[in-house]
Design a protein around this motif. Structure first.
Motif, PDB file in Angstrom:
ATOM      1  N   ASP A 114       5.129   0.861  -4.090  1.00  0.00           N
ATOM      2  CA  ASP A 114       5.732   2.688  -4.016  1.00  0.00           C
ATOM      3  C   ASP A 114       4.525   3.606  -5.319  1.00  0.00           C
ATOM      4  O   ASP A 114       4.501   3.080  -6.366  1.00  0.00           O
ATOM      5  CB  ASP A 114       6.588   2.862  -4.887  1.00  0.00           C
ATOM      6  CG  ASP A 114       7.286   4.163  -5.076  1.00  0.00           C
ATOM      7  OD1 ASP A 114       6.420   5.044  -5.682  1.00  0.00           O
ATOM      8  OD2 ASP A 114       8.549   3.794  -5.639  1.00  0.00           O
ATOM      9  N   LYS A 115       3.282   3.550  -4.732  1.00  0.00           N
ATOM     10  CA  LYS A 115       2.152   4.431  -4.875  1.00  0.00           C
ATOM     11  C   LYS A 115       2.488   5.189  -6.220  1.00  0.00           C
ATOM     12  O   LYS A 115       2.104   5.259  -7.842  1.00  0.00           O
ATOM     13  CB  LYS A 115       1.373   5.258  -4.613  1.00  0.00           C
ATOM     14  CG  LYS A 115       0.983   4.739  -3.188  1.00  0.00           C
ATOM     15  CD  LYS A 115       0.372   5.994  -2.148  1.00  0.00           C
ATOM     16  CE  LYS A 115      -0.893   4.989  -1.073  1.00  0.00           C
ATOM     17  NZ  LYS A 115      -0.195   4.043  -0.249  1.00  0.00           N
ATOM     18  N   ILE A 116       3.956   6.108  -5.988  1.00  0.00           N
ATOM     19  CA  ILE A 116       4.293   7.066  -7.580  1.00  0.00           C
ATOM     20  C   ILE A 116       4.350   4.972  -8.995  1.00  0.00           C
ATOM     21  O   ILE A 116       3.905   5.844  -9.752  1.00  0.00           O
ATOM     22  CB  ILE A 116       5.695   7.812  -6.840  1.00  0.00           C
ATOM     23  CG1 ILE A 116       5.441   8.726  -6.401  1.00  0.00           C
ATOM     24  CG2 ILE A 116       5.778   8.253  -8.541  1.00  0.00           C
ATOM     25  CD1 ILE A 116       6.141   9.199  -5.015  1.00  0.00           C
ATOM     26  N   SER A 168       9.559  10.494  -8.291  1.00  0.00           N
ATOM     27  CA  SER A 168       9.711  10.097  -6.797  1.00  0.00           C
ATOM     28  C   SER A 168      10.385  10.952  -6.458  1.00  0.00           C
ATOM     29  O   SER A 168      11.278  11.203  -6.784  1.00  0.00           O
ATOM     30  CB  SER A 168      10.446   8.655  -6.675  1.00  0.00           C
ATOM     31  OG  SER A 168       9.727   7.747  -7.691  1.00  0.00           O
ATOM     32  N   LYS A 193      -0.603  11.930   0.191  1.00  0.00           N
ATOM     33  CA  LYS A 193      -0.386  10.187   0.749  1.00  0.00           C
ATOM     34  C   LYS A 193       0.898   9.602   0.388  1.00  0.00           C
ATOM     35  O   LYS A 193       1.658  10.335   0.287  1.00  0.00           O
ATOM     36  CB  LYS A 193      -0.756   9.641  -0.578  1.00  0.00           C
ATOM     37  CG  LYS A 193      -2.903   9.539  -0.981  1.00  0.00           C
ATOM     38  CD  LYS A 193      -3.495   9.466  -1.774  1.00  0.00           C
ATOM     39  CE  LYS A 193      -2.885   7.733  -1.938  1.00  0.00           C
ATOM     40  NZ  LYS A 193      -3.691   7.409  -2.880  1.00  0.00           N
ATOM     41  N   SER A 252       3.849   7.421  -0.466  1.00  0.00           N
ATOM     42  CA  SER A 252       3.996   6.448  -1.217  1.00  0.00           C
ATOM     43  C   SER A 252       4.323   4.356  -1.344  1.00  0.00           C
ATOM     44  O   SER A 252       3.963   4.343  -1.381  1.00  0.00           O
ATOM     45  CB  SER A 252       5.520   6.970  -2.336  1.00  0.00           C
ATOM     46  OG  SER A 252       5.855   6.290  -3.149  1.00  0.00           O
ATOM     47  N   THR A 286       8.162   9.361   2.119  1.00  0.00           N
ATOM     48  CA  THR A 286       7.699   9.564   1.140  1.00  0.00           C
ATOM     49  C   THR A 286       6.574   9.962   0.456  1.00  0.00           C
ATOM     50  O   THR A 286       6.174   9.194   0.603  1.00  0.00           O
ATOM     51  CB  THR A 286       9.095   8.893  -0.366  1.00  0.00           C
ATOM     52  OG1 THR A 286       9.919   8.381   0.013  1.00  0.00           O
ATOM     53  CG2 THR A 286       8.250   9.880  -1.945  1.00  0.00           C
ATOM     54  N   LEU A 331       3.251  12.024  -1.841  1.00  0.00           N
ATOM     55  CA  LEU A 331       2.671  12.379  -3.276  1.00  0.00           C
ATOM     56  C   LEU A 331       1.704  12.956  -2.387  1.00  0.00           C
ATOM     57  O   LEU A 331       1.135  13.120  -1.696  1.00  0.00           O
ATOM     58  CB  LEU A 331       2.423  11.389  -4.345  1.00  0.00           C
ATOM     59  CG  LEU A 331       1.448  10.119  -4.033  1.00  0.00           C
ATOM     60  CD1 LEU A 331       0.893   9.526  -5.266  1.00  0.00           C
ATOM     61  CD2 LEU A 331       1.750   8.689  -3.005  1.00  0.00           C
ATOM     62  N   GLU A 375      -4.145   2.412  -5.587  1.00  0.00           N
ATOM     63  CA  GLU A 375      -3.642   1.642  -5.320  1.00  0.00           C
ATOM     64  C   GLU A 375      -3.905   0.521  -5.577  1.00  0.00           C
ATOM     65  O   GLU A 375      -5.496  -0.171  -5.977  1.00  0.00           O
ATOM     66  CB  GLU A 375      -3.157   2.204  -3.916  1.00  0.00           C
ATOM     67  CG  GLU A 375      -4.152   2.131  -2.956  1.00  0.00           C
ATOM     68  CD  GLU A 375      -3.958   2.198  -1.723  1.00  0.00           C
ATOM     69  OE1 GLU A 375      -2.445   3.237  -2.005  1.00  0.00           O
ATOM     70  OE2 GLU A 375      -4.662   1.976  -0.877  1.00  0.00           O
TER      71      GLU A 375
END
Length: 661
Positions: A115-117, A137, A158, A160, A196, A198, A290
């Motif tokens: 989950d990049k966020i 998110s 990008k 997520s 999702t 970001l 990331e």
């Protein structure tokens, strides 16, 4: 150590993992779909299990079938490779619940860094610098657009839930934001099952630097130096090297420590990669992007400069062993560069290719390593990733490694399937690459100059000579003089034999050749002389290859071409630019469309290609629906122009720009 390990992957990575398992005396279990029943990884494993039909969703992505295969073969552990389920926390947890060791990080670490966020928030709290971007998110389209405007254009959208460049969109104009957000969501949903997004600030002319980390279950975490991954197309790496010419020792140590802290922040275990974006003008200003919680495609360059087998250490860590070295024990010696060989055709805008590998020669020798899943007879289709193999070169210094890799790519032969090997060889000779003055936009800027225009004359000469050579009588035995194709005619000099030829995507030509114009070089090569220069080509069937490039030269029948193209000809026709699957159909017969309007989407090898209207007009024919499988150049639709006569530029047959997914 484990007795038996199941490799939950295919192609070159499965072959790579199996190689280390064999060296360690561990029994390997391969899995395969129906499309891979005779694949190289199946042949090289100690045993293999069929897990389903060709569709990845019903085979390589089926957790239940993979776990069943592990149970049936007595495997104690599962190596996920990279791609497919390698970064799937659910799969890691399912392995643990089934009593299997997942050779990778714990499921919570995969989930957090996937989950990049959340990942950015976690590493920021650990003191790691991150790229400025949206926070929180589950942002809606308007919230994402508002964040983008606040950050300032250009921005990068990008997904997520995933990486590898899939679904990423660079947006330079505010007016395009909503359309690009919708496209990015669609691609993210198709690739990861999660749309999702970001948004991050886009850094102009950045360098992509990643740090390899290793962590055990005893609290030890080390980094193995960096890899330079700035040479990319459509946000996907194509050339990687270690170490980077950009970093000095102080910056390397600082980035390495930041990567170690990022790994510690999520309780990491195993091999992983922390990726940073670095302004080329100021390497000290690096930002976390990331963390890839798996083995990377480019891991061989790190292996060559450190002398470590990363797959071996994945296995040892998973088996509970501590790392056998500390940070001070890690040294980087020499230089290594890797090139990814992909099934794509540079002459057709790098669209995915396919076919049967008729002739294969992969380079080896001093300082050269090839990781490959290919054999002669391999069928390359549109179902899986386009990467076929990797060629890696090592030397005492960067110049030697580059020189060896260029030579190795020139020696690479994959007749029957167009690849990017010749393009990569030319890229590695580009002055900016040789000097090390690279950035992530270099390839896109320079690609047109690295793709030759048209087909070289000597290709047609070789094809004509090969046909004449094939018709010539063989020594020994009686030959009917009237069947000898020597161009004999009464009262005159022999006429050269003329062969109408065509290379797909190019206009047909006619070339003349005498039976003695060619010189056979072994069974699989032919030489011709043109303007005093001798050109030697590899050959197999209708294919010719040289220096990493290849061409399919077919016989051209004007009558047949006329009949086959009579029903659908001209700029009104929209044809499939690549073999694949139609995923989106936005119009119906009778619809009025504008010039450049998106009409269909074709997907192949994780690439989405938008087919747009070549001109304003009306859809008079639509031959596909969502889910249709199409061949290259298959007619998809016809758009007749408006009475006003607004003409397009023929873009309908080529479609819009493809995007990696």
């Amino acid at each position: 150590m484990f007795d038996t390990v199941l490799v939950a992957n295919r192609g070159e990575i499965a072959v790579r993992v199996i190689r280390t398992l064999r060296a360690m005396g561990v029994r390997s279990v391969a899995v395969f779909s129906d499309a891979d029943a005779d694949a190289r990884h199946v042949r090289e494993a100690d045993t293999a299990v069929r897990i389903g039909p060709p569709s990845a969703a019903e085979s390589y992505l089926s957790v239940d079938r993979l776990l069943d295969a592990a149970t049936r073969t007595g495997a104690q552990a599962v190596h996920p490779g990279y791609g497919f389920l390698a970064e799937n926390a659910g799969f890691a947890a399912a392995c643990e619940e089934a009593g299997l060791v997942f050779i990778g990080p714990p499921a919570p670490a995969i989930s957090l860094m996937g989950d990049k966020i959340r990942a950015k928030e976690t590493v920021r709290a650990a003191g790691v610098p991150v790229v400025p971007g949206s926070s929180g998110s589950g942002l809606g389209d308007e919230e994402l657009a508002a964040s983008a405007r606040e950050i300032g254009m250009p921005v990068l959208l990008k997904p997520s839930a995933g990486g590898g460049g899939k679904g990423m969109r660079l947006v330079r104009a505010e007016s395009a934001l909503m359309e690009e957000i919708a496209a990015a969501r669609r691609e993210a949903r198709a690739s990861f099952g999660d749309d999702t997004l970001l948004v991050e600030r886009w850094i102009d002319r950045p360098r992509h630097i990643e740090i390899q980390v290793l962590a055990d279950g005893h609290g030890n975490v080390v980094h193995l130096g960096e890899r330079e991954c700035s040479l990319q197309r459509r946000h996907q790496k194509i050339i990687e090297e270690a170490p980077s010419v950009l970093l000095d020792e102080a910056t390397r140590a600082a980035m390495g420590e930041a990567a170690v802290q990022a790994a510690r922040s999520c309780g990491y275990r195993g091999a992983g990669t922390v990726e940073f974006i670095v302004p080329g003008t100021d390497p000290s200003q690096y930002y976390f992007m990331e963390m890839n919680t798996r083995l990377q495609v480019e891991h061989p360059v790190t292996e060559l400069v450190t002398g470590l087998d990363l797959v071996e250490w994945q296995l040892r860590v998973a088996a509970g062993e501590p790392l056998g070295f500390a940070q001070d024990d890690i040294t980087l010696t020499g230089h290594a560069v890797e090139a990814r060989i992909c099934a794509e055709d540079p002459s057709r805008g790098f669209l995915p290719s396919g076919g049967t590998v008729l002739r294969l020669r992969e380079p080896s020798g001093d300082g050269v390593r090839t990781d490959s899943g290919l054999t002669e007879g391999t069928e390359v289709g549109s179902l899986y990733d386009p990467m076929l193999s990797k060629v890696i070169a090592y030397g005492p210094d960067r110049a030697t490694a580059l020189r060896r890799l260029r030579a190795a790519l020139a020696d690479t032969v994959t007749l029957g399937v167009p690849t990017n090997a010749g393009f990569l060889r030319r890229l590695l000779a580009h002055p900016a690459v040789v000097s090390g003055e690279m950035d992530t936009g270099l390839v896109e800027r320079e690609a047109p100059s690295l793709v030759p225009e048209g087909v070289p004359d000597e290709v047609y000469e070789a094809a004509a000579a090969a046909r004449a050579e094939a018709l010539a009588p063989r020594p020994g035995g009686w030959t009917d003089p009237f069947s000898v194709p020597n161009g004999w005619r009464m009262g005159g000099r022999p006429a050269p034999l003329a062969f109408p030829l065509r290379v797909p995507g190019h206009d047909p030509v006619t070339r003349a050749a005498h039976p003695d114009a060619a010189r056979r070089v072994g069974e699989h090569a032919i030489s011709v002389e043109l303007h005093g220069v001798t050109h030697t080509f590899h050959r197999a069937g209708s294919w010719l290859g040289r220096d990493g490039d290849c061409w399919q030269v077919l016989d051209h029948d004007p009558v047949e071409a006329s009949l086959s193209g009579a029903a659908h000809a001209g700029a009104d026709t929209l044809a499939a630019p690549m073999p694949g699957t139609v995923t989106v159909v936005k119009v119906a017969v009778g619809d009025a469309v504008a010039a450049g309007q998106s009409l269909l989407v074709v997907e192949a090898m994780k690439m989405e290609h938008v087919i747009s209207a070549p001109h304003a007009g009306t859809v008079t024919e639509l031959d596909v629906v969502a889910g249709s499988t199409v061949a290259m150049d298959q007619v998809l639709a016809v758009v007749l122009p408006d009475d006003a006569g607004t003409e397009g530029d023929g873009a309908g047959t080529a479609g819009g720009e493809g995007e990696a997914r």
